[in-house]
Design an enzyme around this catalytic site. Structure first.
Site, PDB file in Angstrom:
ATOM      1  N   ASP A   9     -16.490  -2.934 -44.419  1.00 18.21           N
ATOM      2  CA  ASP A   9     -16.657  -2.984 -45.886  1.00 18.21           C
ATOM      3  C   ASP A   9     -17.423  -4.188 -46.453  1.00 18.21           C
ATOM      4  O   ASP A   9     -17.050  -4.717 -47.515  1.00 18.21           O
ATOM      5  CB  ASP A   9     -15.278  -2.904 -46.571  1.00 18.21           C
ATOM      6  CG  ASP A   9     -14.609  -1.552 -46.380  1.00 18.21           C
ATOM      7  OD1 ASP A   9     -15.144  -0.730 -45.626  1.00 18.21           O
ATOM      8  OD2 ASP A   9     -13.548  -1.320 -46.981  1.00 18.21           O
ATOM      9  N   ASP A  51     -16.504   1.581 -47.767  1.00 21.58           N
ATOM     10  CA  ASP A  51     -15.611   2.193 -48.730  1.00 21.58           C
ATOM     11  C   ASP A  51     -16.550   3.077 -49.558  1.00 21.58           C
ATOM     12  O   ASP A  51     -17.585   2.607 -50.044  1.00 21.58           O
ATOM     13  CB  ASP A  51     -15.019   1.063 -49.593  1.00 21.58           C
ATOM     14  CG  ASP A  51     -13.624   1.371 -50.083  1.00 21.58           C
ATOM     15  OD1 ASP A  51     -12.884   2.102 -49.420  1.00 21.58           O
ATOM     16  OD2 ASP A  51     -13.269   0.852 -51.170  1.00 21.58           O
ATOM     17  N   HIS A  70     -15.007   0.605 -57.875  1.00 23.10           N
ATOM     18  CA  HIS A  70     -15.795  -0.119 -56.863  1.00 23.10           C
ATOM     19  C   HIS A  70     -16.310   0.852 -55.818  1.00 23.10           C
ATOM     20  O   HIS A  70     -15.727   1.912 -55.598  1.00 23.10           O
ATOM     21  CB  HIS A  70     -14.925  -1.191 -56.189  1.00 23.10           C
ATOM     22  CG  HIS A  70     -13.770  -0.608 -55.433  1.00 23.10           C
ATOM     23  ND1 HIS A  70     -12.592  -0.219 -56.037  1.00 23.10           N
ATOM     24  CD2 HIS A  70     -13.627  -0.295 -54.119  1.00 23.10           C
ATOM     25  CE1 HIS A  70     -11.775   0.285 -55.136  1.00 23.10           C
ATOM     26  NE2 HIS A  70     -12.384   0.264 -53.963  1.00 23.10           N
ATOM     27  N   GLU A 102      -6.280   7.783 -50.950  1.00 24.40           N
ATOM     28  CA  GLU A 102      -6.686   6.407 -50.680  1.00 24.40           C
ATOM     29  C   GLU A 102      -6.710   6.238 -49.166  1.00 24.40           C
ATOM     30  O   GLU A 102      -5.914   6.851 -48.448  1.00 24.40           O
ATOM     31  CB  GLU A 102      -5.716   5.412 -51.327  1.00 24.40           C
ATOM     32  CG  GLU A 102      -6.012   3.944 -51.012  1.00 24.40           C
ATOM     33  CD  GLU A 102      -7.419   3.468 -51.422  1.00 24.40           C
ATOM     34  OE1 GLU A 102      -8.418   4.076 -50.982  1.00 24.40           O
ATOM     35  OE2 GLU A 102      -7.503   2.468 -52.162  1.00 24.40           O
TER      36      GLU A 102
HETATM   37  C1  VGL Z   1     -10.574  -2.473 -50.062  1.00 19.74           C
HETATM   38  C2  VGL Z   1      -9.314  -2.497 -51.985  1.00 19.74           C
HETATM   39  C3  VGL Z   1      -9.795  -1.272 -52.351  1.00 19.74           C
HETATM   40  C4  VGL Z   1     -11.005  -3.182 -48.821  1.00 19.74           C
HETATM   41  C5  VGL Z   1     -11.053  -1.231 -50.407  1.00 19.74           C
HETATM   42  O1  VGL Z   1     -12.111  -2.898 -48.329  1.00 19.74           O
HETATM   43  O2  VGL Z   1     -10.260  -4.043 -48.311  1.00 19.74           O
HETATM   44  N1  VGL Z   1      -9.689  -3.097 -50.859  1.00 19.74           N
HETATM   45  N2  VGL Z   1     -10.675  -0.650 -51.553  1.00 19.74           N
HETATM   46 ZN    ZN Z   2     -11.663   1.064 -52.241  1.00 18.28          ZN
END
Ligand code: VGL
Ligand code: ZN
Length: 186
Positions: A9, A51, A70, A102
């Site tokens: 990510d 992500d 995001h 999620e």
């Molecule tokens: C992430 C919060 C929401 C991460 C992804 O990559 O750690 N954190 N989405």
């Molecule tokens: Zn995320």
């Protein structure tokens, strides 16, 4: 043992200036590039996870989730950090792509495990962001799925230092092996 590097990510939205920034998340880019170089020299595959949320993803505040919007699919915020130097044949893993699910782990709801197994990879080295969210979930899932997992201590970054510390302990307790670049080179 066949190994792979897994970079989690490292996207613009998770970097300073992004919509869900990990403080100093960009500071690990040069170190990750050093790891990439090392693993390419070793002939190992490099994976980068993204992500990759639909615009109506449940993790967004506007849909009842905990996070600001995001890493929306196809947007600039979802792009990898421009200074991250991946090899031509790096493989991308897209996760959390369904509105109602999620997924912090790169293994959750993806074909990542089967792609690794098809390539005969049984050991992964994991770095990226965020230590206490997606890195942790990916490491723990990798262990549960039977992979040998190394945590790149000098190439991860957390949202909150204390939480990140605790996450590192949890990963170690579950069997992840902490390692740094100098140890791998030595
Ligand atoms: C992430 C919060 C929401 C991460 C992804 O990559 O750690 N954190 N989405
Ligand atoms: Zn995320």
């Amino acid at each position: 043992m066949k190994e792979a590097l897994v970079i989690v990510d490292m996207q613009r939205d998770f970097m300073p200036g992004g919509s869900l920034p990990v403080p100093d998340g960009d500071k690990i880019v040069p170190r990750l590039n050093e790891y990439v170089k090392l693993f390419v020299e070793r002939g190992a595959k490099v994976f980068a996870t993204k992500d990759w949320h639909p615009p109506n993803h449940k993790s967004f505040k506007e849909y009842g989730g905990p996070w600001p919007r995001h890493c929306v699919q196809g947007t600039e915020g979802a792009e990898l950090h421009p200074d991250l130097k991946l090899p031509e044949d790096a493989e991308i893993v897209l996760k959390a792509t369904k509105p109602d699910e999620e997924a912090y782990s790169a293994f959750q709801g993806t074909d990542f495990a089967s792609r690794l197994r098809e390539l005969g990879i049984d050991r992964i080295y994991v770095g990226g962001v965020a230590t206490e969210y997606c890195v942790k979930a990916t490491v723990l899932d990798g262990l549960r799925l039977g992979f040998e997992v190394y945590l790149l201590l000098d190439a991860v970054k957390g949202v909150r230092a204390e939480d990140a510390e605790r996450a590192v302990e949890e990963m170690k307790g579950a069997g992840a092996k902490p390692v740094t670049l100098s140890q791998l080179k030595g």
